[in-house]
Design a protein around this motif. Structure first.
Motif, mmCIF file in Angstrom:
data_model
loop_
_atom_site.group_PDB
_atom_site.id
_atom_site.type_symbol
_atom_site.label_atom_id
_atom_site.label_comp_id
_atom_site.label_asym_id
_atom_site.label_seq_id
_atom_site.Cartn_x
_atom_site.Cartn_y
_atom_site.Cartn_z
ATOM 1 N N GLU A 198 3.553 0.526 2.289
ATOM 2 C CA GLU A 198 2.532 1.320 1.587
ATOM 3 C C GLU A 198 1.254 0.506 1.450
ATOM 4 O O GLU A 198 0.931 0.007 0.373
ATOM 5 C CB GLU A 198 3.056 1.754 0.225
ATOM 6 C CG GLU A 198 4.231 2.705 0.379
ATOM 7 C CD GLU A 198 4.628 3.317 -0.940
ATOM 8 O OE1 GLU A 198 3.746 3.887 -1.617
ATOM 9 O OE2 GLU A 198 5.792 3.211 -1.301
ATOM 10 N N ARG A 199 0.530 0.407 2.540
ATOM 11 C CA ARG A 199 -0.633 -0.470 2.580
ATOM 12 C C ARG A 199 -1.747 -0.012 1.652
ATOM 13 O O ARG A 199 -2.382 -0.813 0.984
ATOM 14 C CB ARG A 199 -1.150 -0.564 4.024
ATOM 15 C CG ARG A 199 -2.338 -1.488 4.143
ATOM 16 C CD ARG A 199 -2.654 -1.782 5.575
ATOM 17 N NE ARG A 199 -3.204 -0.618 6.267
ATOM 18 C CZ ARG A 199 -3.361 -0.561 7.580
ATOM 19 N NH1 ARG A 199 -2.954 -1.558 8.346
ATOM 20 N NH2 ARG A 199 -3.878 0.501 8.144
ATOM 21 N N GLN A 200 -1.974 1.286 1.635
ATOM 22 C CA GLN A 200 -3.083 1.807 0.841
ATOM 23 C C GLN A 200 -2.916 1.456 -0.634
ATOM 24 O O GLN A 200 -3.850 1.054 -1.306
ATOM 25 C CB GLN A 200 -3.204 3.323 1.065
ATOM 26 C CG GLN A 200 -4.591 3.868 0.875
ATOM 27 C CD GLN A 200 -5.705 2.899 1.325
ATOM 28 O OE1 GLN A 200 -5.686 2.351 2.436
ATOM 29 N NE2 GLN A 200 -6.670 2.642 0.427
ATOM 30 N N ARG A 201 -1.666 1.618 -1.106
ATOM 31 C CA ARG A 201 -1.367 1.347 -2.513
ATOM 32 C C ARG A 201 -1.585 -0.136 -2.821
ATOM 33 O O ARG A 201 -2.201 -0.496 -3.822
ATOM 34 C CB ARG A 201 0.079 1.747 -2.824
ATOM 35 C CG ARG A 201 0.399 1.726 -4.296
ATOM 36 C CD ARG A 201 1.411 2.809 -4.636
ATOM 37 N NE ARG A 201 2.700 2.501 -4.020
ATOM 38 C CZ ARG A 201 3.701 1.884 -4.662
ATOM 39 N NH1 ARG A 201 3.559 1.517 -5.905
ATOM 40 N NH2 ARG A 201 4.848 1.657 -4.062
ATOM 41 N N ARG A 228 -3.461 -2.271 -1.184
ATOM 42 C CA ARG A 228 -4.883 -2.606 -1.078
ATOM 43 C C ARG A 228 -5.643 -2.208 -2.335
ATOM 44 O O ARG A 228 -6.447 -2.972 -2.869
ATOM 45 C CB ARG A 228 -5.458 -1.863 0.136
ATOM 46 C CG ARG A 228 -6.426 -2.733 0.853
ATOM 47 C CD ARG A 228 -6.970 -2.101 2.071
ATOM 48 N NE ARG A 228 -8.065 -2.949 2.529
ATOM 49 C CZ ARG A 228 -8.815 -2.691 3.549
ATOM 50 N NH1 ARG A 228 -8.621 -1.598 4.247
ATOM 51 N NH2 ARG A 228 -9.775 -3.506 3.883
ATOM 52 N N ALA A 229 -5.359 -1.021 -2.826
ATOM 53 C CA ALA A 229 -6.044 -0.520 -4.017
ATOM 54 C C ALA A 229 -5.681 -1.382 -5.225
ATOM 55 O O ALA A 229 -6.544 -1.744 -6.028
ATOM 56 C CB ALA A 229 -5.665 0.933 -4.259
ATOM 57 N N PRO A 253 -7.457 -2.198 12.098
ATOM 58 C CA PRO A 253 -7.082 -0.840 11.719
ATOM 59 C C PRO A 253 -6.862 0.098 12.913
ATOM 60 O O PRO A 253 -6.221 1.134 12.766
ATOM 61 C CB PRO A 253 -8.269 -0.365 10.884
ATOM 62 C CG PRO A 253 -9.400 -1.280 11.236
ATOM 63 C CD PRO A 253 -8.801 -2.570 11.673
ATOM 64 N N GLU A 295 -1.014 0.321 11.405
ATOM 65 C CA GLU A 295 -0.832 1.091 10.163
ATOM 66 C C GLU A 295 -0.204 0.268 9.049
ATOM 67 O O GLU A 295 -0.227 0.659 7.889
ATOM 68 C CB GLU A 295 0.066 2.311 10.434
ATOM 69 C CG GLU A 295 -0.637 3.339 11.282
ATOM 70 C CD GLU A 295 0.322 4.332 11.917
ATOM 71 O OE1 GLU A 295 1.514 4.339 11.562
ATOM 72 O OE2 GLU A 295 -0.147 5.091 12.788
#
Ligand SMILES: Cc1ncc(COP(=O)(O)O)c(C=O)c1O
Length: 373
Positions: free
Chosen positions: A300-303, A305-306, A320, A347
């Motif tokens: 879960e990269r987005q999580r 990163r945020a 990317p 991804e």
């Protein structure tokens, strides 16, 4: 830790902190060049070429303006051009593919090993055609590609191998350094690299003196012994003496700085190993990575990163989009699904802050935040 007006509290790299460690040496070196009045080529550049060649364990080197030119000029010096194919990877910075296109040749992409992120030699043979001239593996994130297997295929097929060592200053394979593992190698000294200039700079290394002289000629308007004997159409890609002076100072510290990177990597790996949904990067012996980047794989990269951004911790994605799917590479005809490993990596990968001056306590704190996320 929070974001400040100047950026995240923990940046990906800190070149100001690095400069502070060598300020006196750098100022003396820059003053020497300024006083000499020799700003392009000259003694400073030849000294760096000799010292960097010796560092890599290779006989010859030619300084150029940047890493992209190093790749382009090396391919041109082997007369790679229209109708030729160069086999490379897509999990890399765009410059690797650009250099091939700039020569008029066609990039042919092969997939990478999911653990080392470098060219998978098992897939190499089927990518070769009668038009293949060069194999261009990338020591991505600082980990040397499996050069023994690649060189064996090249030997059997009569091909040349050009290392893209832009991220691998000081990496080695069984004690032999990147820069000496192929028929030639290209380095970038972009400021954030393990060995970085104070601007753009690059280098080509090789054991082949005639080849290096050809690179030198192409990078200096095709000039022969006399400045206005322009024998071939070249370009202006000469090394700047101020950059050479900086690089000579920093080269003396490179091994120490790479060791400091390694201890930060070990701290990250101790803290992150076994974290659910995350895979830490590994060295595959006898390879020793230069650890340009500490790149983990996460579900879960987005999580993640945020979460890191909220804590003022920088993170970056390298890369990317695999370059076979970049619009700039459309001439090569890449399609989604061609390179499943590279596409999945694009991804999942995320690079955490890594530089020699990064305090070990900060590594622990970053790792704790990664685990929390
Ligand atoms: C793998 C790779 N190849 C080539 C280059 C191009 O180098 P430069 O930015 O010095 O042109 C870079 C770096 O930026 C790189 O990371």
């Amino acid at each position: 830790m929070t974001e400040s007006a100047t950026g995240p509290a923990v940046p990906m790299v800190d070149l100001v902190a690095q400069h502070a460690r060598v300020r006196g040496e750098i100022e003396a070196a820059l003053a020497r060049v300024v006083e000499s009045g020799r700003f392009i080529g000259g003694e400073e550049c030849s000294a760096l070429e000799a010292e960097f060649a010796a560092y890599c364990g290779v006989a010859h080197a030619c300084g150029v303006a940047n890493g992209t030119d190093a790749l382009t000029l090396a391919l041109r010096a082997w007369d790679v051009g229209p109708g030729d194919e160069v086999v490379t990877v897509a999990n890399t910075f765009i410059a690797t593919g650009e250099a091939i296109l700039l020569c008029g040749a066609r990039p042919v992409f092969v997939d990478v090993d999911p653990e080392t992120f470098t060219l998978d030699p098992g897939l190499l043979e089927r990518a070769l055609t009668s038009r293949t001239r060069v194999i261009l593996p990338v020591h991505v994130y600082g980990h040397p590609a499996d050069m023994d297997s690649i060189m064996e295929v090249a030997r059997r097929r009569g091909l040349r191998v050009l290392e893209d060592a832009a991220q691998a200053h000081g990496a080695s394979l069984g004690g032999r350094r990147a820069g000496s593992l192929g028929h030639a190698a290209c380095f970038s000294f972009y400021p954030a690299k393990n060995l970085g200039a104070y601007g753009d700079a690059g280098m080509v290394t090789s054991g082949d003196a005639a080849f290096i002289e050809k690179v030198r000629r192409l990078g200096n308007h095709g000039a022969g012994a006399h400045r206005y004997d322009n024998l071939v159409a070249g370009t202006n890609s000469r090394l700047d003496a101020l950059q050479a002076a900086v690089l000579r100072v920093k080269l003396r510290h490179l091994d120490q700085w790479n060791e400091e990177r390694r201890s930060r990597v070990e701290a990250y790996t101790r803290a992150l190993e076994g974290t659910p949904g995350l895979a830490v990067p590994r060295e595959r012996p006898p390879a020793r990575s230069a650890w340009h980047l500490y790149t983990v794989r996460v579900r879960e990269r987005q999580r993640l990163r945020a979460h890191l951004a909220r804590r003022g911790i920088a993170a970056a994605v390298h890369y990317p989009r695999p370059i076979h799917l970049q619009p700039a590479m459309s001439a090569a005809g890449g399609r989604p699904g061609d390179l499943p490993v590279s596409e999945r990596l694009s991804e999942e990968v995320i690079s955490l802050p890594l530089y020699p001056e990064l305090p070990l306590e900060t590594v622990e704190r970053i790792a704790a935040e990664v685990r929390r996320a």
